[in-house]
Design a protein around this motif. Structure first.
Motif, short mmCIF file in Angstrom:
data_model
loop_
_atom_site.label_atom_id
_atom_site.label_comp_id
_atom_site.label_asym_id
_atom_site.label_seq_id
_atom_site.Cartn_x
_atom_site.Cartn_y
_atom_site.Cartn_z
N ALA A 45 -9.27 7.37 10.86
CA ALA A 45 -9.14 8.36 11.93
C ALA A 45 -7.69 8.80 12.13
O ALA A 45 -7.42 9.69 12.95
N LEU A 46 -6.76 8.21 11.39
CA LEU A 46 -5.36 8.59 11.54
C LEU A 46 -5.10 9.97 10.97
O LEU A 46 -5.72 10.38 9.98
N GLU A 47 -4.17 10.67 11.58
CA GLU A 47 -3.79 11.99 11.06
C GLU A 47 -2.85 11.84 9.86
O GLU A 47 -2.22 10.81 9.67
N GLY A 48 -2.79 12.89 9.06
CA GLY A 48 -1.83 12.91 7.96
C GLY A 48 -2.32 12.27 6.69
O GLY A 48 -1.51 11.72 5.92
N ALA A 49 -3.62 12.33 6.41
CA ALA A 49 -4.14 11.79 5.15
C ALA A 49 -3.49 12.51 3.98
O ALA A 49 -3.36 13.74 3.97
N LEU A 50 -3.05 11.74 2.99
CA LEU A 50 -2.35 12.31 1.84
C LEU A 50 -3.32 12.59 0.70
O LEU A 50 -4.31 11.86 0.52
N PRO A 51 -3.04 13.62 -0.11
CA PRO A 51 -3.89 13.90 -1.27
C PRO A 51 -3.91 12.71 -2.23
O PRO A 51 -2.90 11.99 -2.36
N GLU A 52 -5.01 12.52 -2.91
CA GLU A 52 -5.13 11.38 -3.83
C GLU A 52 -4.05 11.40 -4.90
O GLU A 52 -3.49 10.36 -5.26
N ALA A 53 -3.73 12.59 -5.42
CA ALA A 53 -2.72 12.68 -6.47
C ALA A 53 -1.36 12.18 -5.98
O ALA A 53 -0.63 11.50 -6.72
N ARG B 183 2.86 7.96 -5.80
CA ARG B 183 3.72 7.01 -5.09
C ARG B 183 3.47 5.58 -5.56
O ARG B 183 4.41 4.77 -5.67
N ARG B 184 2.23 5.27 -5.84
CA ARG B 184 1.93 3.93 -6.37
C ARG B 184 2.67 3.71 -7.68
O ARG B 184 3.27 2.66 -7.92
N ALA B 185 2.64 4.73 -8.56
CA ALA B 185 3.32 4.62 -9.85
C ALA B 185 4.83 4.47 -9.67
O ALA B 185 5.49 3.68 -10.37
N ILE C 94 0.86 -1.18 0.00
CA ILE C 94 0.00 0.00 0.00
C ILE C 94 0.90 1.24 0.00
O ILE C 94 1.77 1.37 0.86
N ALA C 95 0.68 2.14 -0.95
CA ALA C 95 1.42 3.40 -1.02
C ALA C 95 0.51 4.54 -0.60
O ALA C 95 -0.69 4.53 -0.90
N GLY C 96 1.08 5.49 0.12
CA GLY C 96 0.29 6.66 0.50
C GLY C 96 -0.60 6.44 1.71
O GLY C 96 -1.63 7.11 1.86
N PHE C 97 -0.20 5.52 2.60
CA PHE C 97 -0.97 5.30 3.82
C PHE C 97 -0.94 6.58 4.67
O PHE C 97 0.04 7.33 4.63
N PRO C 98 -2.00 6.86 5.42
CA PRO C 98 -2.03 8.09 6.23
C PRO C 98 -0.76 8.28 7.06
O PRO C 98 -0.32 7.36 7.76
N TYR D 96 -3.42 3.96 -1.32
CA TYR D 96 -4.32 3.85 -0.18
C TYR D 96 -5.67 4.48 -0.49
O TYR D 96 -5.75 5.58 -1.05
N SER D 97 -6.71 3.75 -0.13
CA SER D 97 -8.07 4.22 -0.33
C SER D 97 -8.84 4.01 0.96
O SER D 97 -8.88 2.89 1.49
#
Length: 466
Positions: A364-372, A377-379, A323-327, A354-355
């Protein structure tokens, strides 16, 4: 000896059930159990919604896209048929205004006949009986010993347990499928034997956590063929390997968490009893991210374990998902994951951006990353993973490998498609088989052939049957 003639008119009068199976291989095995029971009771299946007396939709409810697909399919079945029973993981979800299981489905599609959760064969059958009474025809109760399968005849999934004891913060599967419940080892081995005897050449062992098999029953002693055998991963895999050897078949292990006792399985792979292939859901490598995920292992130990596995069995192929982009994931933590991937050289890797999943504590975790950023990061991860995979594939050019044939038009005279031990169906690559040079050489679906690997084509190999 008297014989009884089967009357095809009786079969035509049997009620028809439409069936849609969505989601993972574990849901597929639930579908197979329901279809086996339907066939045992004399129901037929319909290829269309409109031509059925009733439709069953086995749903997935893990991620938002899967929920949407399930709800859309239910809507389509209702529009074309009107009589729909819903089962599966989505059926265990509560709705916004209803705290009860099934609430979400009923809020969107209030006209469904019944809603059940996963692995609920009897509840589904009870609903079917209520709305389409079972036929009373003694001629339509013949079911093959291995049951009804939705896979090709030459491979099958073997589910050894239900549920999961982990509480990963991104996952809601325990809320839908419950805690770990291991199947009795005698039942599992009997099913495996029936599958091998029916012609299955590849058995894919699945569960939510294959490594934890037997934990819930404290590895109690079971019996099979009159002999004691522990309800434990090693004992199960050893017996499956022995069965497979008798039938010249493969055993492939999926959803294996990297616990220390998994090391015991590696000698069985080195001996050739089971395929040297492990599907290990690592998800990440950085200790802090794994801690936020509430994963049951850490990155450093995973690297050590993988190195040990390769020492014991150099041929091992490791598949994993990440998983890339976890909170809260920082650039440094993500780079740590890329470095891990490059060093661990995972043979087959997939990655999800991450979705958020409704009901998951990670929301509920802090630091949610923008979808872009998550997608970027996945790419980046997949660019590293694909280079590792291609390098590994290129190293096979010139080797002669055993290939299980999945497709062979005209007996393979025009070539075919198959897989090596390194390729699980649907999720890994394939081998494009060239037309054999010898006119006498033929290929047959579900049988093995030897092939010399001559080239790499994307994520696949090209092989010449010999």
């Amino acid at each position: 000896m008297e014989s009884t003639t089967y009357d095809p008119a009786a079969a035509k009068a049997a009620p028809k059930i439409g069936f849609v199976s969505l989601g993972c291989p574990k849901a597929l095995t639930d579908s197979e159990l329901i279809l086996t029971q339907l066939r045992a009771e004399g129901y037929e299946t319909s290829k269309t919604f409109a031509g059925a007396d009733l439709v069953i939709v086995n749903t997935c409810g893990f991620i938002d896209d899967a929920v949407k697909e399930s709800l859309d399919t239910i809507g389509e079945a209702l529009a074309e048929n009107g009589k729909v029973i819903v089962t599966g993981c989505l059926g265990a979800k509560a709705g916004a205004s209803s705290p009860d299981a099934g609430g979400l489905v009923r809020e969107i599609h209030p006209s469904v006949l019944a809603v059940t959760g996963p692995h609920a064969t009897q509840e589904v059958m009870d609903a079917v009986h209520t709305h389409v009474p079972k036929p009373h025809d003694p001629f339509i109760d013949l079911v093959p010993a291995q049951g009804i399968k939705l896979t090709p005849k030459h491979y099958a999934y073997l589910k050894i347990s239900e549920g999961c004891n982990h509480r990963c913060s991104f996952c809601i599967i325990p809320s839908m499928r419950g805690d770990l419940v291991s199947r009795p080892i005698g039942d599992v081995l009997n099913e495996a034997r029936a599958l091998f005897e029916s012609g299955v050449k590849e058995l894919l062992v699945i569960s939510q956590d294959t490594s934890a098999y037997g934990v819930d029953v404290k590895y109690r002693m079971g019996f099979w063929d009159g002999k004691p055998v522990k309800t434990r991963m090693f004992d199960l895999v050893a017996r499956l390997g022995e069965l497979a050897k008798q039938h010249g078949a493969w055993v492939r292990l999926h959803y294996v968490y990297p616990y220390p006792h998994v090391d015991e399985i590696l000698p069985l792979m080195a001996e050739g009893l089971v395929l040297p292939y492990l599907d290990v859901p690592l998800q990440h490598a950085h200790p802090d991210v794994l801690k936020r995920m509430k994963r049951p292992a850490n990155g450093e130990k995973n690297m050590e374990r993988i190195a040990r596995w390769r020492e014991i069995c150099p041929e091992i192929v490791i598949r994993s998902t990440f998983i890339a982009g976890f909170p809260g994931e920082t650039e440094e933590e993500f780079q740590y994951l890329l470095d891990f991937m490059a060093e661990a050289r995972i043979d087959r890797a997939g990655c999800f951006a991450y979705s958020p999943v409704e009901g998951a504590t990670a929301n509920a975790l802090e630091g949610a990353l923008p979808e872009a950023l998550r997608e970027e990061r996945r790419a980046r991860f997949m660019a590293v993973a694909e280079q590792v995979s291609i390098d590994k594939l290129r190293s096979r050019v010139g080797a002669t490998m055993q290939v299980l044939v999945d497709a062979a038009p005209a007996l393979g005279r025009k070539g075919g498609v198959g897989r090596t031990y390194a390729d699980a169906p649907e999720i890994d690559g394939t081998v494009r088989l060239l037309p054999p040079e010898k006119a006498s050489k033929t290929l047959k679906v579900g049988e093995f052939t030897r092939a010399r690997i001559v080239a790499v084509e994307g994520h696949d190999l090209i092989g010449l049957p010999i």
